[in-house]
Design a protein around this motif. Sequence first.
Motif, PDB file in Angstrom:
ATOM      1  N   GLU A 144      -7.920  -8.779   7.979  1.00 10.96           N
ATOM      2  CA  GLU A 144      -8.459  -7.380   8.015  1.00 10.96           C
ATOM      3  C   GLU A 144      -7.559  -6.621   7.067  1.00 10.96           C
ATOM      4  O   GLU A 144      -6.333  -6.799   7.217  1.00 10.96           O
ATOM      5  CB  GLU A 144      -8.404  -6.882   9.443  1.00 10.96           C
ATOM      6  CG  GLU A 144      -8.869  -5.628   9.657  1.00 10.96           C
ATOM      7  CD  GLU A 144      -8.713  -5.474  11.253  1.00 10.96           C
ATOM      8  OE1 GLU A 144      -7.855  -4.708  11.727  1.00 10.96           O
ATOM      9  OE2 GLU A 144      -9.953  -5.866  11.902  1.00 10.96           O
ATOM     10  N   LEU A 145      -8.176  -5.752   6.267  1.00  8.01           N
ATOM     11  CA  LEU A 145      -7.377  -4.741   5.451  1.00  8.01           C
ATOM     12  C   LEU A 145      -7.490  -3.530   5.714  1.00  8.01           C
ATOM     13  O   LEU A 145      -8.449  -2.827   6.209  1.00  8.01           O
ATOM     14  CB  LEU A 145      -7.972  -4.941   4.042  1.00  8.01           C
ATOM     15  CG  LEU A 145      -7.643  -6.307   3.297  1.00  8.01           C
ATOM     16  CD1 LEU A 145      -8.355  -7.312   3.777  1.00  8.01           C
ATOM     17  CD2 LEU A 145      -7.736  -6.022   1.920  1.00  8.01           C
ATOM     18  N   THR A 146      -6.309  -2.882   6.094  1.00  9.47           N
ATOM     19  CA  THR A 146      -6.245  -1.254   6.299  1.00  9.47           C
ATOM     20  C   THR A 146      -5.186  -0.785   5.575  1.00  9.47           C
ATOM     21  O   THR A 146      -4.540  -1.136   4.870  1.00  9.47           O
ATOM     22  CB  THR A 146      -5.701  -1.220   7.699  1.00  9.47           C
ATOM     23  OG1 THR A 146      -4.637  -1.675   7.973  1.00  9.47           O
ATOM     24  CG2 THR A 146      -7.164  -1.886   8.833  1.00  9.47           C
ATOM     25  N   GLY A 147      -5.057   0.454   5.858  1.00 11.12           N
ATOM     26  CA  GLY A 147      -3.979   1.364   5.191  1.00 11.12           C
ATOM     27  C   GLY A 147      -3.845   1.194   3.710  1.00 11.12           C
ATOM     28  O   GLY A 147      -5.020   1.112   2.968  1.00 11.12           O
ATOM     29  N   GLN A 148      -2.872   1.036   3.017  1.00  6.95           N
ATOM     30  CA  GLN A 148      -2.734   1.078   1.404  1.00  6.95           C
ATOM     31  C   GLN A 148      -3.438  -0.078   0.975  1.00  6.95           C
ATOM     32  O   GLN A 148      -4.032  -0.102  -0.227  1.00  6.95           O
ATOM     33  CB  GLN A 148      -1.098   0.896   1.190  1.00  6.95           C
ATOM     34  CG  GLN A 148      -0.715   1.096  -0.325  1.00  6.95           C
ATOM     35  CD  GLN A 148      -1.026   2.374  -0.997  1.00  6.95           C
ATOM     36  OE1 GLN A 148      -0.984   3.330  -0.651  1.00  6.95           O
ATOM     37  NE2 GLN A 148      -2.146   2.345  -1.925  1.00  6.95           N
ATOM     38  N   ASN A 149      -3.497  -1.298   1.548  1.00 12.54           N
ATOM     39  CA  ASN A 149      -4.168  -2.527   1.102  1.00 12.54           C
ATOM     40  C   ASN A 149      -5.654  -2.199   0.974  1.00 12.54           C
ATOM     41  O   ASN A 149      -6.284  -2.488  -0.047  1.00 12.54           O
ATOM     42  CB  ASN A 149      -3.909  -3.752   1.935  1.00 12.54           C
ATOM     43  CG  ASN A 149      -2.453  -4.417   1.639  1.00 12.54           C
ATOM     44  OD1 ASN A 149      -1.873  -4.330   0.591  1.00 12.54           O
ATOM     45  ND2 ASN A 149      -2.235  -5.155   2.735  1.00 12.54           N
ATOM     46  N   LEU A 150      -6.198  -1.402   1.940  1.00 11.69           N
ATOM     47  CA  LEU A 150      -7.719  -1.067   1.956  1.00 11.69           C
ATOM     48  C   LEU A 150      -7.749   0.027   0.691  1.00 11.69           C
ATOM     49  O   LEU A 150      -8.883  -0.180  -0.060  1.00 11.69           O
ATOM     50  CB  LEU A 150      -8.077  -0.336   3.198  1.00 11.69           C
ATOM     51  CG  LEU A 150      -9.584   0.016   3.199  1.00 11.69           C
ATOM     52  CD1 LEU A 150     -10.362  -1.141   2.925  1.00 11.69           C
ATOM     53  CD2 LEU A 150      -9.723   0.709   4.458  1.00 11.69           C
ATOM     54  N   GLU A 151      -6.870   0.972   0.537  1.00  8.92           N
ATOM     55  CA  GLU A 151      -6.904   1.845  -0.541  1.00  8.92           C
ATOM     56  C   GLU A 151      -6.962   1.208  -1.893  1.00  8.92           C
ATOM     57  O   GLU A 151      -7.690   1.664  -2.766  1.00  8.92           O
ATOM     58  CB  GLU A 151      -5.763   2.834  -0.341  1.00  8.92           C
ATOM     59  CG  GLU A 151      -5.974   3.800   0.724  1.00  8.92           C
ATOM     60  CD  GLU A 151      -4.873   4.874   0.752  1.00  8.92           C
ATOM     61  OE1 GLU A 151      -4.124   5.316  -0.293  1.00  8.92           O
ATOM     62  OE2 GLU A 151      -4.558   5.208   1.902  1.00  8.92           O
ATOM     63  N   ASN A 152      -6.128   0.293  -2.052  1.00  8.64           N
ATOM     64  CA  ASN A 152      -6.118  -0.418  -3.429  1.00  8.64           C
ATOM     65  C   ASN A 152      -7.384  -1.212  -3.713  1.00  8.64           C
ATOM     66  O   ASN A 152      -7.810  -1.291  -4.712  1.00  8.64           O
ATOM     67  CB  ASN A 152      -4.914  -1.443  -3.417  1.00  8.64           C
ATOM     68  CG  ASN A 152      -3.471  -0.530  -3.301  1.00  8.64           C
ATOM     69  OD1 ASN A 152      -3.436   0.742  -3.600  1.00  8.64           O
ATOM     70  ND2 ASN A 152      -2.259  -1.298  -3.106  1.00  8.64           N
ATOM     71  N   LEU A 153      -7.866  -1.695  -2.456  1.00  7.19           N
ATOM     72  CA  LEU A 153      -9.151  -2.555  -2.499  1.00  7.19           C
ATOM     73  C   LEU A 153     -10.144  -1.753  -3.237  1.00  7.19           C
ATOM     74  O   LEU A 153     -11.055  -2.111  -3.901  1.00  7.19           O
ATOM     75  CB  LEU A 153      -9.456  -3.245  -0.932  1.00  7.19           C
ATOM     76  CG  LEU A 153     -10.636  -4.111  -1.245  1.00  7.19           C
ATOM     77  CD1 LEU A 153     -10.400  -5.598  -1.973  1.00  7.19           C
ATOM     78  CD2 LEU A 153     -11.198  -4.232   0.350  1.00  7.19           C
ATOM     79  N   LEU A 154     -10.287  -0.603  -2.510  1.00 12.07           N
ATOM     80  CA  LEU A 154     -11.432   0.371  -2.971  1.00 12.07           C
ATOM     81  C   LEU A 154     -11.259   1.211  -3.900  1.00 12.07           C
ATOM     82  O   LEU A 154     -12.357   2.159  -4.226  1.00 12.07           O
ATOM     83  CB  LEU A 154     -11.800   1.026  -1.477  1.00 12.07           C
ATOM     84  CG  LEU A 154     -12.467   0.259  -0.361  1.00 12.07           C
ATOM     85  CD1 LEU A 154     -12.812   1.161   0.975  1.00 12.07           C
ATOM     86  CD2 LEU A 154     -13.352  -0.857  -0.701  1.00 12.07           C
ATOM     87  N   ASN A 155     -10.195   1.394  -4.411  1.00 12.97           N
ATOM     88  CA  ASN A 155      -9.686   2.119  -5.492  1.00 12.97           C
ATOM     89  C   ASN A 155     -10.980   1.921  -6.698  1.00 12.97           C
ATOM     90  O   ASN A 155     -11.176   0.942  -7.307  1.00 12.97           O
ATOM     91  CB  ASN A 155      -8.544   1.927  -6.084  1.00 12.97           C
ATOM     92  CG  ASN A 155      -7.957   2.883  -7.178  1.00 12.97           C
ATOM     93  OD1 ASN A 155      -8.657   4.148  -7.276  1.00 12.97           O
ATOM     94  ND2 ASN A 155      -7.145   2.616  -7.908  1.00 12.97           N
ATOM     95  N   LYS A 156     -11.610   3.229  -6.926  1.00 17.24           N
ATOM     96  CA  LYS A 156     -12.531   3.120  -8.098  1.00 17.24           C
ATOM     97  C   LYS A 156     -13.721   2.079  -7.703  1.00 17.24           C
ATOM     98  O   LYS A 156     -14.300   1.932  -8.534  1.00 17.24           O
ATOM     99  CB  LYS A 156     -11.847   2.693  -9.448  1.00 17.24           C
ATOM    100  CG  LYS A 156     -10.708   3.564 -10.054  1.00 17.24           C
ATOM    101  CD  LYS A 156     -10.375   3.328 -11.155  1.00 17.24           C
ATOM    102  CE  LYS A 156      -9.144   4.101 -11.635  1.00 17.24           C
ATOM    103  NZ  LYS A 156      -8.298   3.513 -12.713  1.00 17.24           N
ATOM    104  N   VAL A 157     -14.150   2.032  -6.519  1.00 17.36           N
ATOM    105  CA  VAL A 157     -15.302   1.344  -6.123  1.00 17.36           C
ATOM    106  C   VAL A 157     -16.010   2.056  -5.482  1.00 17.36           C
ATOM    107  O   VAL A 157     -15.752   2.841  -4.652  1.00 17.36           O
ATOM    108  CB  VAL A 157     -14.787   0.130  -5.248  1.00 17.36           C
ATOM    109  CG1 VAL A 157     -16.118  -0.650  -4.406  1.00 17.36           C
ATOM    110  CG2 VAL A 157     -13.777  -0.744  -5.636  1.00 17.36           C
ATOM    111  N   GLU A 158     -17.396   1.912  -5.988  1.00 19.12           N
ATOM    112  CA  GLU A 158     -18.506   2.952  -5.148  1.00 19.12           C
ATOM    113  C   GLU A 158     -19.117   2.098  -3.983  1.00 19.12           C
ATOM    114  O   GLU A 158     -19.747   0.837  -4.397  1.00 19.12           O
ATOM    115  CB  GLU A 158     -19.517   3.290  -6.303  1.00 19.12           C
ATOM    116  CG  GLU A 158     -19.160   4.143  -7.340  1.00 19.12           C
ATOM    117  CD  GLU A 158     -20.121   4.667  -8.177  1.00 19.12           C
ATOM    118  OE1 GLU A 158     -21.225   4.688  -7.766  1.00 19.12           O
ATOM    119  OE2 GLU A 158     -19.846   5.067  -9.580  1.00 19.12           O
ATOM    120  N   ILE A 159     -19.293   2.767  -2.963  1.00 16.65           N
ATOM    121  CA  ILE A 159     -19.877   1.867  -1.647  1.00 16.65           C
ATOM    122  C   ILE A 159     -21.337   2.486  -1.279  1.00 16.65           C
ATOM    123  O   ILE A 159     -21.423   3.571  -1.284  1.00 16.65           O
ATOM    124  CB  ILE A 159     -18.809   1.973  -0.630  1.00 16.65           C
ATOM    125  CG1 ILE A 159     -17.494   1.250  -0.869  1.00 16.65           C
ATOM    126  CG2 ILE A 159     -19.371   0.953   0.783  1.00 16.65           C
ATOM    127  CD1 ILE A 159     -16.631   0.669  -0.023  1.00 16.65           C
TER     128      ILE A 159
END
Length: 159
Positions: A144-159
Amino acid sequence: MRLKHVVLSVFLLFSLAACMEPTYDSGKLKVIEVTDHDFKINDESAVTLIIGHANVAEYSFSLRKSDLKKGTLLQSVSDSNPNVRADGTFFSEYYVQSKDHGTHASIEIVEIDPVEKVARIAVGAKLVNLKNEDYKELEITLFELTGQNLENLLNKVEI
């Protein structure tokens, strides 16, 4: 004289304690970091999940950001999928996928929920050390990814 022995004994005790390796929770794997630097896989922006015990990196899984969609399942058998990268490092020994060995890697995007601010990603791999043909295997494990790890994962990603 007695005071000198006490002082030396205390010094020796602290010296030995300083030489001992720190303990950590060796039973629980976790996502240590999701990279936030720019790199590419096949000319597309990519991201890496670094997984290990405590703060000791063991496995890394890389995929293209364009594959970050709920339900995406990426698999590579004997390094057959150039869009999935997995490797590992254990006690300074490097483990990889290999076309010449029975290796595999899997990444599944189970959930990405920007409203709840959570992502769940399942990964697994069997990797080989090419020097000694030793294998390391990570059974499919959900992270499970939350916090900064989630932000880094979704940086510049269109969902």
